[in-house]
Design a protein around this motif. Sequence first.
Motif, PDB file in Angstrom:
ATOM      1  N   GLU A   1      -3.274  15.445 -12.005  1.00 56.69           N
ATOM      2  CA  GLU A   1      -4.046  14.493 -11.760  1.00 56.69           C
ATOM      3  C   GLU A   1      -3.061  13.340 -11.725  1.00 56.69           C
ATOM      4  OE1 GLU A   1      -5.454  11.076 -15.290  1.00 56.69           O
ATOM      5  OE2 GLU A   1      -6.573  12.894 -15.020  1.00 56.69           O
ATOM      6  N   HIS A   2      -1.180  13.328 -13.232  1.00 55.14           N
ATOM      7  CA  HIS A   2      -0.992  12.235 -12.435  1.00 55.14           C
ATOM      8  C   HIS A   2       0.039  12.681 -10.990  1.00 55.14           C
ATOM      9  CE1 HIS A   2       2.889  11.459 -13.771  1.00 55.14           C
ATOM     10  NE2 HIS A   2       2.857   9.864 -14.758  1.00 55.14           N
ATOM     11  N   HIS A   3       0.382  13.576 -11.224  1.00 52.92           N
ATOM     12  CA  HIS A   3       1.323  13.667  -9.347  1.00 52.92           C
ATOM     13  C   HIS A   3       0.135  13.050  -8.269  1.00 52.92           C
ATOM     14  CE1 HIS A   3       3.611  15.653  -6.621  1.00 52.92           C
ATOM     15  NE2 HIS A   3       2.203  16.177  -6.097  1.00 52.92           N
ATOM     16  N   PHE A   4      -1.041  13.284  -8.246  1.00 50.24           N
ATOM     17  CA  PHE A   4      -1.474  12.958  -7.087  1.00 50.24           C
ATOM     18  C   PHE A   4      -1.256  10.915  -7.004  1.00 50.24           C
ATOM     19  CE2 PHE A   4      -3.392  17.078  -6.739  1.00 50.24           C
ATOM     20  CZ  PHE A   4      -2.802  17.399  -5.855  1.00 50.24           C
ATOM     21  N   THR A   5      -2.145  10.632  -8.389  1.00 55.82           N
ATOM     22  CA  THR A   5      -1.852   9.268  -8.511  1.00 55.82           C
ATOM     23  C   THR A   5      -1.001   8.422  -8.329  1.00 55.82           C
ATOM     24  OG1 THR A   5      -3.800   9.504 -10.380  1.00 55.82           O
ATOM     25  CG2 THR A   5      -1.934   6.918 -10.179  1.00 55.82           C
ATOM     26  N   PHE A   6       0.327   9.381  -8.654  1.00 61.07           N
ATOM     27  CA  PHE A   6       1.844   8.474  -9.026  1.00 61.07           C
ATOM     28  C   PHE A   6       3.054   9.027  -7.609  1.00 61.07           C
ATOM     29  CE2 PHE A   6       0.369   7.866 -13.740  1.00 61.07           C
ATOM     30  CZ  PHE A   6      -0.392   6.123 -12.926  1.00 61.07           C
ATOM     31  N   ALA A   7       2.744  10.057  -7.304  1.00 60.20           N
ATOM     32  CA  ALA A   7       3.788  10.087  -7.011  1.00 60.20           C
ATOM     33  C   ALA A   7       3.967   9.666  -5.146  1.00 60.20           C
ATOM     34  CB  ALA A   7       3.606  11.961  -6.079  1.00 60.20           C
TER      35      ALA A   7
ATOM     36  N   GLY B   1       4.494   8.718  -1.088  1.00 60.36           N
ATOM     37  CA  GLY B   1       4.535   9.343  -0.381  1.00 60.36           C
ATOM     38  C   GLY B   1       3.146   9.264   0.506  1.00 60.36           C
ATOM     39  N   ASP B   2       2.645   9.991   1.468  1.00 59.94           N
ATOM     40  CA  ASP B   2       0.882  10.074   2.381  1.00 59.94           C
ATOM     41  C   ASP B   2       0.738  11.472   1.566  1.00 59.94           C
ATOM     42  OD1 ASP B   2       1.723  12.490   3.464  1.00 59.94           O
ATOM     43  OD2 ASP B   2       2.672  11.600   5.356  1.00 59.94           O
ATOM     44  N   PRO B   3      -0.184  11.736   2.137  1.00 56.84           N
ATOM     45  CA  PRO B   3      -1.507  13.065   0.807  1.00 56.84           C
ATOM     46  C   PRO B   3      -0.461  14.252   1.051  1.00 56.84           C
ATOM     47  CG  PRO B   3      -3.154  11.601   1.969  1.00 56.84           C
ATOM     48  CD  PRO B   3      -1.466  10.811   2.308  1.00 56.84           C
TER      49      PRO B   3
ATOM     50  N   PRO C   1       1.086  -1.264   0.390  1.00 55.09           N
ATOM     51  CA  PRO C   1      -0.094  -0.326  -0.017  1.00 55.09           C
ATOM     52  C   PRO C   1       0.856   0.971  -0.540  1.00 55.09           C
ATOM     53  CG  PRO C   1      -0.508  -1.282   1.664  1.00 55.09           C
ATOM     54  CD  PRO C   1       0.554  -2.019   1.375  1.00 55.09           C
ATOM     55  N   ALA C   2       2.476   1.409   0.648  1.00 50.53           N
ATOM     56  CA  ALA C   2       2.579   2.755   0.572  1.00 50.53           C
ATOM     57  C   ALA C   2       2.780   2.723  -1.183  1.00 50.53           C
ATOM     58  CB  ALA C   2       4.277   2.124   1.629  1.00 50.53           C
ATOM     59  N   PHE C   3       2.931   2.316  -1.811  1.00 50.41           N
ATOM     60  CA  PHE C   3       3.947   2.726  -2.644  1.00 50.41           C
ATOM     61  C   PHE C   3       2.803   2.379  -3.715  1.00 50.41           C
ATOM     62  CE2 PHE C   3       7.983   3.036  -2.361  1.00 50.41           C
ATOM     63  CZ  PHE C   3       8.487   2.540  -0.830  1.00 50.41           C
ATOM     64  N   ALA C   4       1.748   2.240  -3.345  1.00 52.64           N
ATOM     65  CA  ALA C   4       0.726   1.534  -4.488  1.00 52.64           C
ATOM     66  C   ALA C   4       0.099   2.195  -5.729  1.00 52.64           C
ATOM     67  CB  ALA C   4      -1.012   0.727  -3.483  1.00 52.64           C
ATOM     68  N   VAL C   5      -0.580   2.226  -6.500  1.00 57.90           N
ATOM     69  CA  VAL C   5      -0.736   2.891  -7.694  1.00 57.90           C
ATOM     70  C   VAL C   5      -2.420   3.550  -7.742  1.00 57.90           C
ATOM     71  CG1 VAL C   5      -0.677   3.369 -10.580  1.00 57.90           C
ATOM     72  CG2 VAL C   5       1.090   2.577  -9.498  1.00 57.90           C
ATOM     73  N   MET C   6      -2.524   4.366  -7.813  1.00 53.56           N
ATOM     74  CA  MET C   6      -3.947   4.761  -7.985  1.00 53.56           C
ATOM     75  C   MET C   6      -4.371   4.963  -9.201  1.00 53.56           C
ATOM     76  SD  MET C   6      -3.802   8.036  -4.603  1.00 53.56           S
ATOM     77  CE  MET C   6      -2.523   8.585  -5.516  1.00 53.56           C
ATOM     78  N   ALA C   7      -5.881   4.042  -9.502  1.00 56.24           N
ATOM     79  CA  ALA C   7      -6.460   3.970 -11.092  1.00 56.24           C
ATOM     80  C   ALA C   7      -7.160   5.137 -11.134  1.00 56.24           C
ATOM     81  CB  ALA C   7      -6.848   3.508 -11.025  1.00 56.24           C
TER      82      ALA C   7
ATOM     83  N   TRP D   1      12.949  14.252   1.665  1.00 56.60           N
ATOM     84  CA  TRP D   1      10.955  13.233   2.636  1.00 56.60           C
ATOM     85  C   TRP D   1      10.762  12.962   1.873  1.00 56.60           C
ATOM     86  CZ3 TRP D   1      10.739  16.856   7.149  1.00 56.60           C
ATOM     87  CH2 TRP D   1       9.473  16.481   7.848  1.00 56.60           C
ATOM     88  N   ALA D   2      10.819  11.678   2.542  1.00 59.42           N
ATOM     89  CA  ALA D   2       9.398  10.252   2.271  1.00 59.42           C
ATOM     90  C   ALA D   2       8.738   9.469   2.943  1.00 59.42           C
ATOM     91  CB  ALA D   2      10.249   9.833   0.466  1.00 59.42           C
ATOM     92  N   TYR D   3       7.883   9.642   2.469  1.00 53.98           N
ATOM     93  CA  TYR D   3       6.704   8.249   3.662  1.00 53.98           C
ATOM     94  C   TYR D   3       7.263   8.809   5.624  1.00 53.98           C
ATOM     95  CZ  TYR D   3       6.447   5.705  -0.455  1.00 53.98           C
ATOM     96  OH  TYR D   3       5.353   6.285  -1.483  1.00 53.98           O
ATOM     97  N   GLY D   4       7.247  10.117   6.062  1.00 55.34           N
ATOM     98  CA  GLY D   4       7.639  10.390   7.134  1.00 55.34           C
ATOM     99  C   GLY D   4       8.762  10.649   7.545  1.00 55.34           C
ATOM    100  N   GLY D   5       9.838  10.169   6.858  1.00 55.41           N
ATOM    101  CA  GLY D   5      11.151   9.969   7.104  1.00 55.41           C
ATOM    102  C   GLY D   5      12.230  10.437   5.480  1.00 55.41           C
ATOM    103  N   PHE D   6      13.438  10.220   5.692  1.00 53.04           N
ATOM    104  CA  PHE D   6      14.378  10.592   5.026  1.00 53.04           C
ATOM    105  C   PHE D   6      15.018   9.089   3.404  1.00 53.04           C
ATOM    106  CE2 PHE D   6      14.031  13.699   7.351  1.00 53.04           C
ATOM    107  CZ  PHE D   6      13.979  14.649   6.301  1.00 53.04           C
ATOM    108  N   ARG D   7      14.880   9.919   2.350  1.00 56.63           N
ATOM    109  CA  ARG D   7      15.774   8.740   1.147  1.00 56.63           C
ATOM    110  C   ARG D   7      16.386   9.162   0.891  1.00 56.63           C
ATOM    111  NH1 ARG D   7      12.162   6.828  -4.421  1.00 56.63           N
ATOM    112  NH2 ARG D   7      14.327   5.412  -5.316  1.00 56.63           N
TER     113      ARG D   7
END
Length: 580
Positions: free
Chosen positions: A141-147, A149-151, A17-23, A245-251
């Motif tokens: 649309e592409h950004h909110f779908t595929f970026a 991280g959390d909202p 789910p952390a990397f899930a793709v939104m349709a 900054w990614a997923y509440g931490g850092f990459r």
Amino acid sequence: MPGSGTLTARPLRGVRPAFAVMALLAVTLTAPPPAAADSPLEDAVRELSSGGFVHASDGAPEVSEETLALARARLAEADTPVRGALLDGVDATGAAHTLAEEVGAPGLYVVVTEERGSTGDTTTTWSWTQVGADTGSADLEHHFTFAPGDPAEKLAGVVDLLDGDLLPGVAAAAREETVHVHPAVRAALPDLDVEAVAERFAGLEGTRVAVVPPPAEGTSGFEEAYADALLEPLDDDGTALLAVWAYGGFRLTAASGPDGPPPEDLSRLLSSSPGTGELATELGTFAGAVDGGVVADARAALAEDHLYVHPRSGADVSEADRAELDAALASRDEPVRVAVLPVGAELEAGPDGASGLADAVADGTGPVVVYTLDGSGAVRDYPVRGTVTGGDHDLDTAAFFGLDRESARASVDGLLEQLGDGAVLDTGAADTPPAPTGSGSWLPGAAVLGLLVSAALTTMGVIGSRGRRRALAARERERLAAEREEAETMAELRAEEEARVVAIQAENDRGITELGEALAHAQAPVVDSVAEFETHLREYERLKEDNGRADDIDRVLAVRRRTEQAHDRLRRWNRRQRGH
């Protein structure tokens, strides 16, 4: 209202789910319903009308306070105004329009909601509209779908999507300073001591570090572009670290010029995804790894002294402590030399890493103990070269029993104590009870017998204790060996995953090529519009771009799924145009 949009996304089965793709499911321009009194939407209107930029209601998509602070700071500095609301129990489309109308200030308004289904899947819905602002060609649309991280992180990334400011800012900072921490990150992490971090990199003119908020999705191969920007002002042996900054931490992404240390060696010393509270530690570790002269400095210092503490080690050893410990080490019948170094010195010891570090430092100076420290000053390893014959323990065992993982100061002092010399630093130990007083020096016979028995038992205990200690030391060495073996196994697993990513990318390439060929022979628009067919063409172009920059298993699997969906949609297009 022009420029509006809504999308609903669900995680794909088989993908984390952390990397899930939104349709994309729906796009609508419905009129907004009125906001209910005391509703989450009413609260959002009130906060955003009062100068706020991000509102999060109770029950809304869960994000950390730090990430929320990051998003607020990032949106507050945007050239293109953006306001966002994370809401619960509202219609996202109507809420976005209501926010825009009620707040009224120019800008982009974004609403995101989440709904948990009966099977546990979470449906995320994004909706947006704009008032008196031009978002240009930005593909929201592409950004909110595929970026990733959390909202809240996606909201923060919108600023870079619209303003394109992050990469130029990093490039400009690289020409002026060694360590660049973006203002939004500083605002979100007030406890991060940026000055102390910069001090760890003092004198490293060939290194650059950038700590930045989430960039825009759609910035093709952004890690490579940012790394190039950081390395551009440096010579060919330059090094760089990008912390995003990614997923509440850092990459973390390490980089180097053609003559610098291999980036994979630098990355091996670092956590791949440290939390916000671990960032300073990882930056300190990186500083020690890119110094390049740690072993030479230690070897030169130990030719004269018996304790050397490298300035990038982060050790808790003051100069007064160092002088006192140095004198104690030198005054032994069998002098021992000790080096306290950053863990990155392992890279200078050749393929043997930590196990060869003591040999590299010793250079014929006699027995040597090396303590390697991570960026927090905690002891990571303690390789030993040589031995001593006096005292209760050999050198390796003494180093083990004297070790304090959290303190180099206590570890060196403990080493001296275990070697039989006694601790030399003030550790706050309790005073020894005073000796008994009396009028004579003789003891009753029973007392003498008791002392003899006690001494015999003590001697047996000491012998047994030594055996147990040696056994414990052997187990510690086995534990360290197991840790190294586990690290090697993890490296092999990462290599296998990278190979799988490459293989799936190749499969995706074939599927995308076949999609392009199918588009070239698609049925002409009869039932549907030309504009509808152009959405197929745009998705084809995005798939080519996204597959080329997919750098982990989740992303390549997401591209594979999207490619399959694109083929299916095209088949349905062709059937509709043929009247089937």
